[in-house]
Each structure stands twice: as structure tokens, then as C-alpha cells.
Design a protein around this motif. Structure first.
Motif, PDB file in Angstrom:
ATOM      1  N   VAL A  58       0.796  -1.215   0.000  1.00 57.89           N
ATOM      2  CA  VAL A  58       0.000   0.000   0.000  1.00 57.89           C
ATOM      3  C   VAL A  58       0.837   1.278   0.000  1.00 57.89           C
ATOM      4  O   VAL A  58       0.751   2.076  -0.920  1.00 57.89           O
ATOM      5  CB  VAL A  58      -1.019  -0.008   1.159  1.00 57.89           C
ATOM      6  N   PRO A  59       1.703   1.424   0.976  1.00 58.93           N
ATOM      7  CA  PRO A  59       2.271   2.759   1.147  1.00 58.93           C
ATOM      8  C   PRO A  59       3.517   3.078   0.334  1.00 58.93           C
ATOM      9  O   PRO A  59       3.998   4.182   0.435  1.00 58.93           O
ATOM     10  CB  PRO A  59       2.612   2.776   2.638  1.00 58.93           C
ATOM     11  N   GLU A  60       4.017   2.201  -0.505  1.00 59.96           N
ATOM     12  CA  GLU A  60       5.353   2.443  -1.024  1.00 59.96           C
ATOM     13  C   GLU A  60       5.481   3.726  -1.844  1.00 59.96           C
ATOM     14  O   GLU A  60       6.553   4.303  -1.927  1.00 59.96           O
ATOM     15  CB  GLU A  60       5.876   1.245  -1.817  1.00 59.96           C
ATOM     16  N   ASN A  61       4.413   4.179  -2.456  1.00 61.14           N
ATOM     17  CA  ASN A  61       4.546   5.372  -3.274  1.00 61.14           C
ATOM     18  C   ASN A  61       4.252   6.674  -2.547  1.00 61.14           C
ATOM     19  O   ASN A  61       4.288   7.731  -3.129  1.00 61.14           O
ATOM     20  CB  ASN A  61       3.628   5.271  -4.488  1.00 61.14           C
ATOM     21  N   PHE A  62       3.928   6.570  -1.292  1.00 64.61           N
ATOM     22  CA  PHE A  62       3.637   7.800  -0.558  1.00 64.61           C
ATOM     23  C   PHE A  62       4.873   8.241   0.204  1.00 64.61           C
ATOM     24  O   PHE A  62       5.545   7.433   0.814  1.00 64.61           O
ATOM     25  CB  PHE A  62       2.507   7.593   0.466  1.00 64.61           C
ATOM     26  N   PRO A  63       5.139   9.549   0.184  1.00 59.57           N
ATOM     27  CA  PRO A  63       6.254   9.997   1.021  1.00 59.57           C
ATOM     28  C   PRO A  63       5.908   9.721   2.476  1.00 59.57           C
ATOM     29  O   PRO A  63       4.757   9.859   2.871  1.00 59.57           O
ATOM     30  CB  PRO A  63       6.309  11.505   0.765  1.00 59.57           C
ATOM     31  N   ALA A  64       6.892   9.324   3.229  1.00 60.38           N
ATOM     32  CA  ALA A  64       6.620   9.054   4.641  1.00 60.38           C
ATOM     33  C   ALA A  64       6.494  10.353   5.421  1.00 60.38           C
ATOM     34  O   ALA A  64       5.931  10.379   6.502  1.00 60.38           O
ATOM     35  CB  ALA A  64       7.720   8.184   5.214  1.00 60.38           C
ATOM     36  N   ILE A  65       7.044  11.423   4.858  1.00 59.60           N
ATOM     37  CA  ILE A  65       6.907  12.729   5.523  1.00 59.60           C
ATOM     38  C   ILE A  65       5.866  13.533   4.758  1.00 59.60           C
ATOM     39  O   ILE A  65       6.030  13.821   3.580  1.00 59.60           O
ATOM     40  CB  ILE A  65       8.228  13.518   5.511  1.00 59.60           C
ATOM     41  N   SER A  66       4.785  13.872   5.426  1.00 58.57           N
ATOM     42  CA  SER A  66       3.738  14.669   4.783  1.00 58.57           C
ATOM     43  C   SER A  66       3.812  16.111   5.252  1.00 58.57           C
ATOM     44  O   SER A  66       3.725  16.384   6.453  1.00 58.57           O
ATOM     45  CB  SER A  66       2.360  14.123   5.138  1.00 58.57           C
ATOM     46  N   VAL A  67       3.962  16.987   4.301  1.00 60.57           N
ATOM     47  CA  VAL A  67       3.999  18.426   4.613  1.00 60.57           C
ATOM     48  C   VAL A  67       2.890  19.126   3.844  1.00 60.57           C
ATOM     49  O   VAL A  67       2.279  18.552   2.943  1.00 60.57           O
ATOM     50  CB  VAL A  67       5.360  19.060   4.216  1.00 60.57           C
ATOM     51  N   ASP A  68       2.655  20.364   4.200  1.00 62.92           N
ATOM     52  CA  ASP A  68       1.728  21.193   3.429  1.00 62.92           C
ATOM     53  C   ASP A  68       2.482  21.650   2.183  1.00 62.92           C
ATOM     54  O   ASP A  68       3.419  22.437   2.269  1.00 62.92           O
ATOM     55  CB  ASP A  68       1.281  22.382   4.274  1.00 62.92           C
ATOM     56  N   LEU A  69       2.070  21.128   1.042  1.00 66.43           N
ATOM     57  CA  LEU A  69       2.818  21.390  -0.195  1.00 66.43           C
ATOM     58  C   LEU A  69       2.572  22.782  -0.749  1.00 66.43           C
ATOM     59  O   LEU A  69       3.296  23.248  -1.633  1.00 66.43           O
ATOM     60  CB  LEU A  69       2.458  20.335  -1.247  1.00 66.43           C
ATOM     61  N   VAL A  70       1.539  23.437  -0.267  1.00 68.62           N
ATOM     62  CA  VAL A  70       1.319  24.831  -0.665  1.00 68.62           C
ATOM     63  C   VAL A  70       2.233  25.722   0.157  1.00 68.62           C
ATOM     64  O   VAL A  70       2.845  26.653  -0.363  1.00 68.62           O
ATOM     65  CB  VAL A  70      -0.154  25.240  -0.487  1.00 68.62           C
ATOM     66  N   GLY A  71       2.339  25.395   1.421  1.00 65.47           N
ATOM     67  CA  GLY A  71       3.305  26.100   2.229  1.00 65.47           C
ATOM     68  C   GLY A  71       2.809  26.523   3.587  1.00 65.47           C
ATOM     69  O   GLY A  71       1.676  26.235   3.974  1.00 65.47           O
ATOM     70  N   TYR A  72       3.688  27.202   4.286  1.00 66.91           N
ATOM     71  CA  TYR A  72       3.395  27.626   5.656  1.00 66.91           C
ATOM     72  C   TYR A  72       3.620  29.129   5.766  1.00 66.91           C
ATOM     73  O   TYR A  72       4.433  29.712   5.041  1.00 66.91           O
ATOM     74  CB  TYR A  72       4.334  26.912   6.629  1.00 66.91           C
TER      75      TYR A  72
END
Ligand SMILES: [Zn+2]
Length: 491
Positions: A58-72
């Protein structure tokens, strides 16, 4: 009318606060980019891989670190979520271009291993406030997607979302010719305009009504977030562009009404006829007529202070739709009649609508607020000073607060800071308008925090690090997103 609306708002706020206080709810204190490059499972040499290949299904294609890709935003809380089988202790943030390390922090374990053996942790980098473009890295889990830290990102996102919605306009350069009724191909009608809800020029009445309604909610609760200068043709006409956009849709909706029956054609769809695939106008439908009645009525009181004659035109069309609903009562549900009556009563104060409301509430006042129609009706009801049914309004407010508390409590238990780690973005967006309305009536930092976390979730801080900002490229999704962005722009 403006004055009237403001008075109404103030009155109802006072009324609700009173009701809530009476109910012992404790008043205000109680309220609690860029697409990511999929991170391939790194060729690591730790024990992790040796546990077998199954775990990567299941998870192999997901980055293990999830960030707000629009930004902070600088000065705000900044967190990333790490989901992995072996949680690193620390993380670093690097300048995305130079690779220079700019921040280092500890990862705070959040949850025990789930059924698949995944742990979650939170990387808090609120201490980093220097504008730039960055990536986060940690042992075992690799690198996050790129993210920016900059002022003005929400403002840009709001403009971009509005532009995407605006680009769905039909009839300016496409689909200008007349279209046949599916029931009577010899009758052709001019139904140009409206927003596309399909790529072949389809336009759906219910979707369009719901989107237009949400744009009005976005404007009504946070008018200062929506200006008259977004660069559309109507900019500079002294009407906020978001309402011009609603009007573009209501102009089309009125073309979709059968003037003889008051009923509303449900959609313009692509059907196969004798001449091959082409656009047809589908038949009149109850749901389309109810939503038309609700949306046109609502717009009549929102647009009134800018354009009285258009307001009357909308109300007249809505009244005609109401007559059609009344004439077909046997196939219209009580809840649908109530939904339309709530709007019409707010707009006109006529006893005939109040009677429908009272009749409905006499046996349904405790009914669960499940459908979108029921939630919207309740919100309009609370904002109608005419109803003056304090007990019912107080009861509604308590229920909305209860639901919001529940969501905030669930979010506190979830690493992704929303109700559930697998929350459907459309459901999240749907919850947003209720949250924004409750937050408007009883402002709370907890609600604001949840609203911000909703946006982070939609912007990539979710299990799949997916951006949910153009969800289906639908007017409904953009409108719901504008409710949230309008709120966050008005701080
Ligand atoms: Zn078109």
C-alpha cells in the motif's frame, strides 16, 4: 437592505449567544503546489526491509513525511507528519536549492503502531520563520515534498481557486448554440452560460446551485476577503467579483426554468441521439427545482444592496419554482418544502412560508441534521430574526456546537489533525462551511486551529501527501474551498 442584513446578523448573534448561555454551554470558553515527487521506498539497509515485501503493497509510493505542499506562513504553527514503521528521532530542514541545513528538531512520537505496523510522529518546526523553499529529511524515511515558507500564500491560493472556478464558465467562447429538449428534440432553447460540470459542456443544475450557494456563504460570513479586483470582466463594477460569479450561474439557472410550469430542467447532458452524441436538456426535476428555489431566493437577499431589480428578478423566479413545488407536493418531500420555505420566509416574511416551516418543525425539530439541505436550512433558520423561535434556535446552535466539539476532539486524537487520517476531502470540505459558520457565531481559537489544519490536510498533509485543491475540477469543490480560504484570509 444592507443595514437590515447587518441588524439581522447582530440580532441573531445576540440571540444565539443568549440561547447558548441559557443552555449552560459555557459561552465562548467552551468551544474547544507543487505536486510531490512520489518517494520510492529507499534502498535502505535496516531491518525494515527484511520484514518482507508485503508491507510495501500500500504505502510504497507515498512519502513518509507529509507536509503542506502549498506552504506555511511565518509566525504560524508549522508541523509535518511522519508515518513509518521505524520512527526516526530527529529531522532536519534543508534549503531546497542549496541543500544547506537551516533547522533541526526532534520528532515527537504521536501514536503506537497501527494494524499495519505504522507509527506516526510529529515534526514541529514552528521555530523556523525565515522565508524560503525547503524540504524536510529524516533517517529511514527520506525526503518530503518541497514546501515554501512565505507570507501571502493563502491570499494567492484564494485568488487561484477563484480563478479556477471562473475558468469553468461556459458560453463565453464555447457552447453558444441552442440545445434541444430531450423530451422534444424540435424545441431548442438558448441555455448558454453557467459553469461546466463536465468536460463536454455538461452543466448540472443541482451542482451549480450548491456551488453558487456556497459562494454566497463564503461572501456573507467574510465579505472583506472578496474584492472587486480579481481581473475578471466584471471587476470594477462595485460588486464583489465572487457575487458576479454567482450571477453568471444564476443567469444560466433562470434559462433552465420552464416559464410555464416553474419547474427547472435538471441538466444539460451529453446524450446519444440520431445525430450522434450531442448536448440535450434533461427534463424538469424536483431536486433541481428545490435547489433552484433555495439558491435564487438566497441570492435575492445577498444581491439586493447592489442591484435591487436583479434581486426582484431572482425572487420572482424562485416564487415560480415554489408554485411548481406546491403543485407537485405529492412528489416533493416535507424536508424539501421546508428547505425552500426557510429561504423564502427569510426573504419575504410571508406567513404562507412560516406555516410550512412550523408544520415541518412540529414533528421534525429533533431530527438529526444529516442531509446538506437540513444543515443549510438550519443555518438560514438561525440567521432569520423573523422566526424568533429562541428555543429551536438555541437547540440548533447547541447541536452545531456539539458536532464541532466532536470534530475538534477527534482531530486532537489524529496525527493529521483532522477528524480521521482517512478523511474524504469532499467530506472535509463539506464540514468546513458548518465549521466556518459556527466559528463566526462563537469565535474560538480552537475552531480557527481546526480550520487551519483542514487546509493543511487539503494541501498535502495527509497520508498520501496528495493535493486536494482541484478535487474533480468541480464548481462545488472550489466554492467550498473558498469558504475556508475566505475565513482564513479574514484574520
Ligand atoms: Zn461550454
Amino acid at each position: 437592505m444592507r443595514k437590515k442584513f447587518i441588524q439581522t446578523t447582530n440580532r441573531i448573534t445576540a440571540l444565539l449567544l443568549t440561547a447558548v448561555l441559557f443552555a449552560g454551554c459555557g459561552g465562548t470558553t467552551d468551544a474547544t503546489g507543487n505536486p510531490v515527487t512520489p518517494f520510492k521506498a529507499a534502498p535502505v539497509k535496516t531491518a525494515m526491509l527484511e520484514e518482507g515485501r508485503v508491507e510495501y503493497e500500500v504505502p510504497e509510493n507515498f512519502p513518509a513525511i507529509s507536509v503542506d505542499l502549498v506552504g506555511y506562513l511565518p509566525g504560524e504553527e508549522k508541523k509535518a507528519v511522519i508515518r513509518t514503521k521505524k520512527l526516526p528521532e530527529t529531522f532536519v530542514i534543508k534549503d531546497a536549492e542549496t541543500g544547506e541545513e537551516v533547522f533541526e528538531g526532534k520528532i515527537k512520537p504521536f501514536s503506537e503502531a497501527d494494524k499495519d505496523g505504522f507509527l506516526t510522529g510529529i515534526a514541529d518546526f514552528s521555530g523556523l520563520d525565515t522565508e524560503g523553499t525547503y524540504v524536510m529529511e529524516a533517517d529511514y524515511v527520506g525526503t518530503s515534498g518541497k514546501f515554501v515558507l512565505r507570507t501571502g500564500i493563502y491570499d494567492e491560493l484564494l485568488k487561484d481557486t477563484f480563478k479556477r472556478l471562473h475558468e469553468l464558465r461556459c458560453g463565453e467562447i464555447c457552447h453558444k448554440s441552442k440545445v434541444s429538449l430531450s423530451s422534444d428534440p424540435d424545441t431548442q432553447l438558448d441555455i448558454s452560460g453557467g459553469w461546466h460540470t463536465g468536460e463536454a459542456g455538461e452543466r448540472d443544475v443541482v451542482s451549480g446551485c450548491l456551488a453558487a450557494y456556497d459562494l454566497m456563504i463564503a461572501y456573507q460570513y467574510h465579505p472583506s476577503s472578496f474584492k472587486d479586483n480579481t481581473g475578471i470582466a466584471e471587476s470594477g463594477n462595485r460588486i464583489p467579483d465572487i457575487l458576479d460569479e454567482v450571477r453568471y450561474e444564476t443567469d444560466w439557472l433562470m434559462k433552465m426554468q420552464n416559464p410555464e410550469t416553474g419547474g427547472v430542467y435538471s441538466s444539460v447532458t451529453l446524450n446519444t441521439g440520431t445525430a450522434g452524441k450531442k448536448l440535450y436538456i434533461d427534463g424538469e426535476a424536483t431536486r433541481a427545482t428545490v435547489n433552484f428555489c433555495v439558491t435564487l431566493t438566497h441570492f435575492s437577499y445577498i444581491i439586493n444592496k447592489f442591484d435591487g431589480s436583479y434581486s426582484r428578478k431572482c425572487l420572482k423566479a424562485a416564487g415560480l419554482a415554489w408554485k411548481c413545488l406546491e403543485a407537485n407536493k405529492d412528489i416533493v418531500s416535507d424536508e424539501q418544502m421546508y428547505r425552500a420555505a426557510v429561504e423564502l420566509y427569510k426573504a419575504t416574511g410571508y406567513g404562507v412560508y412560516k406555516k410550512v416551516i412550523d408544520n415541518y418543525l412540529s414533528s421534525n425539530s429533533d431530527k438529526k441534521l444529516e442531509s446538506r439541505g437540513a444543515v443549510d436550512a438550519a443555518i438560514t433558520h438561525m440567521g432569520t430574526s423573523r422566526s424568533a423561535n429562541m428555543t429551536y434556535c438555541g437547540n440548533l446552535m447547541n447541536r452545531f456546537m456539539g458536532r464541532t466539539h466532536e470534530k475538534a476532539a477527534l482531530a486532537a486524537d489524529c496525527a493529521y489533525m483532522v477528524e480521521s487520517a482517512e478523511l474524504d476531502p469532499k467530506e472535509l470540505l463539506r464540514n468546513t462551511s458548518e465549521l466556518v459558520v459556527v466559528d463566526y457565531i462563537i469565535t474560538s481559537t480552537e475552531y480557527l486551529k481546526l480550520e487551519k489544519n483542514y487546509l493543511h490536510y487539503l494541501c498535502g498533509r495527509n497520508i498520501k501527501s496528495e493535493l486536494f485543491l482541484d478535487y474533480g475540477n468541480s464548481p462545488e469543490a472550489y466554492a467550498m474551498l473558498l469558504i475556508l480560504l475566505g475565513r482564513l484570509e479574514d484574520i
